[in-house]
Design an enzyme around this catalytic site. Structure first.
Site, mmCIF file in Angstrom:
data_model
loop_
_atom_site.group_PDB
_atom_site.id
_atom_site.type_symbol
_atom_site.label_atom_id
_atom_site.label_comp_id
_atom_site.label_asym_id
_atom_site.label_seq_id
_atom_site.Cartn_x
_atom_site.Cartn_y
_atom_site.Cartn_z
ATOM 1 N N THR A 124 2.414 2.511 5.565
ATOM 2 C CA THR A 124 3.586 1.852 5.385
ATOM 3 C C THR A 124 3.518 1.556 7.526
ATOM 4 O OG1 THR A 124 5.636 0.496 5.372
ATOM 5 C CG2 THR A 124 5.325 3.249 4.329
ATOM 6 N N ASP A 125 4.458 0.269 7.294
ATOM 7 C CA ASP A 125 4.374 -0.099 9.116
ATOM 8 C C ASP A 125 6.201 0.548 9.360
ATOM 9 O OD1 ASP A 125 6.446 -2.074 7.487
ATOM 10 O OD2 ASP A 125 6.275 -3.402 8.859
ATOM 11 N N GLU A 126 7.035 1.333 7.606
ATOM 12 C CA GLU A 126 8.131 1.670 7.635
ATOM 13 C C GLU A 126 8.306 2.958 8.723
ATOM 14 O OE1 GLU A 126 10.906 0.968 5.208
ATOM 15 O OE2 GLU A 126 9.478 -1.604 3.943
ATOM 16 N N TYR A 148 13.079 6.113 1.330
ATOM 17 C CA TYR A 148 10.513 5.910 1.111
ATOM 18 C C TYR A 148 10.375 5.981 1.641
ATOM 19 C CZ TYR A 148 7.456 3.092 1.254
ATOM 20 O OH TYR A 148 5.716 2.405 0.988
ATOM 21 N N LYS A 152 6.990 8.760 2.761
ATOM 22 C CA LYS A 152 5.353 7.857 3.217
ATOM 23 C C LYS A 152 5.084 8.625 5.012
ATOM 24 C CE LYS A 152 3.010 5.505 1.588
ATOM 25 N NZ LYS A 152 2.094 5.375 0.297
#
Length: 321
Positions: A124-126, A148, A152
């Site tokens: 994810t970009d997060e 979260y 990741k």
């Protein structure tokens, strides 16, 4: 090729499976534990296909995963299965870490003992954090800010460790926020669409000034499969769009299309913000574009198709009442 897709009954996973089964030379195996956000109805057109098989199971069960690889001798893995809702990760961070990290390591252990030609991890970009004001490239330091995204990022480090230590042929993709048909209503776009279709209020966490880059599902699938087919082992690829919008402006836009006579004040409710809410996730996808990928579905087209799909689902429900 024998391709294992994990989480294939979920939103992105089901679209990946639907794209892959159109290639009859490949056999697609979908493993999913069928959590609340999975739905096999997304895959009903696959039910009678000779090159598709659904397997129920929990990837955190390492014995199950090892037996699976021993039985089917997979050539490649596309690993999408994950607890992906940020709000849930604040409520149950240990569960999110255990599910995301253990499932990833179980798969990598199986790949170590039963070698594959490609292991694609969907991230994810997060993982970059939410305070970058300009698009970030794949070599940017990871600074996750919520449970979260931290899980990741941890998975990415494990993937990289297995690449280095055990020569697993891994490749990683990092996606912007993806939206489109079949997405669970816990995510912001289907949640707002559903609320407005029912004449309810859209709940906004905090100020609503947070920006999100939204990528339509067809472009996300195309990006993942482009990397799967053309990406270089050991590399990371961003899959994103330059389009972004604040959460409050998203509500206004959807209101204009779904309840055109409605007043914004009648359809929004501000609620307590998350413990931390990132502001924006701009990413640079030029590396992927060099492989031939580009955004094909603009925001106006994508959001129109999404609204129409959820309207059709509501009509189906009403017709059965």
């Amino acid at each position: 090729m024998k391709i294992l897709v994990t989480g294939g009954a979920g939103f992105i996973g089901s679209h990946i499976v639907l794209a892959l089964v159109k290639q009859p030379q490949n056999s697609i195996y979908n493993v999913d534990k069928l959590s609340y956000c999975s739905d096999l109805r997304n895959l009903k057109e696959c039910n009678n296909l000779p090159n598709y098989q659904f397997i129920y199971g929990n990837l955190c069960d390492t014995t199950f995963v090892l037996d699976l690889f021993e039985k089917f001798k997979f050539d490649a893995v596309i690993h999408l299965a994950a607890e992906s809702h940020v709000s849930n990760s604040f409520q149950a961070p240990i569960e999110v870490f255990e599910n995301n990290v253990k499932s990833t390591q179980s798969l990598l252990e199986a790949c170590r003992k039963s070698p594959v030609r490609r292991f694609l991890y969907v991230s994810t970009d997060e993982v970059y954090g939410g305070d970058n004001t300009t698009p970030v490239s794949e070599d940017t330091i990871l600074r996750p800010t919520n449970p979260y995204s931290a899980s990741k990022a941890a998975c990415e480090h494990i993937v990289n460790a297995y690449k280095t230590s055990f020569k697993i042929p891994v490749v990683v993709v990092r996606l912007n926020n993806v939206y489109g048909p079949h997405q669970h209503k816990e995510k912001v776009i289907p949640r707002f669409i559903s609320a407005l279709l029912h004449g309810d209020k859209c709940t906004i966490e905090g100020s609503g000034k947070q920006k999100r880059n939204f990528l339509y599902i067809a472009d996300a699938v195309d990006g993942v499969l482009t990397v799967f087919q053309k990406g270089v082992n050991g590399e990371v690829y961003n899959i994103g769009t330059e389009f972004n919008i604040t959460i409050i402006d998203l509500v206004k836009l959807l209101l204009e299309q779904i309840q055109p006579k409605g007043r914004i004040v009648d359809f929004i409710e501000y609620i307590k913000d998350r413990p931390h809410n990132d502001l924006v996730y701009p990413i640079d996808s030029s590396k992927l574009q060099m492989l031939g990928w580009s955004v094909q579905v603009g925001w106006e087209q994508g959001i129109k198709q999404s609204i129409e799909w959820y309207q059709q689902q509501l009509e189906k429900i009403n017709s059965k009442l």
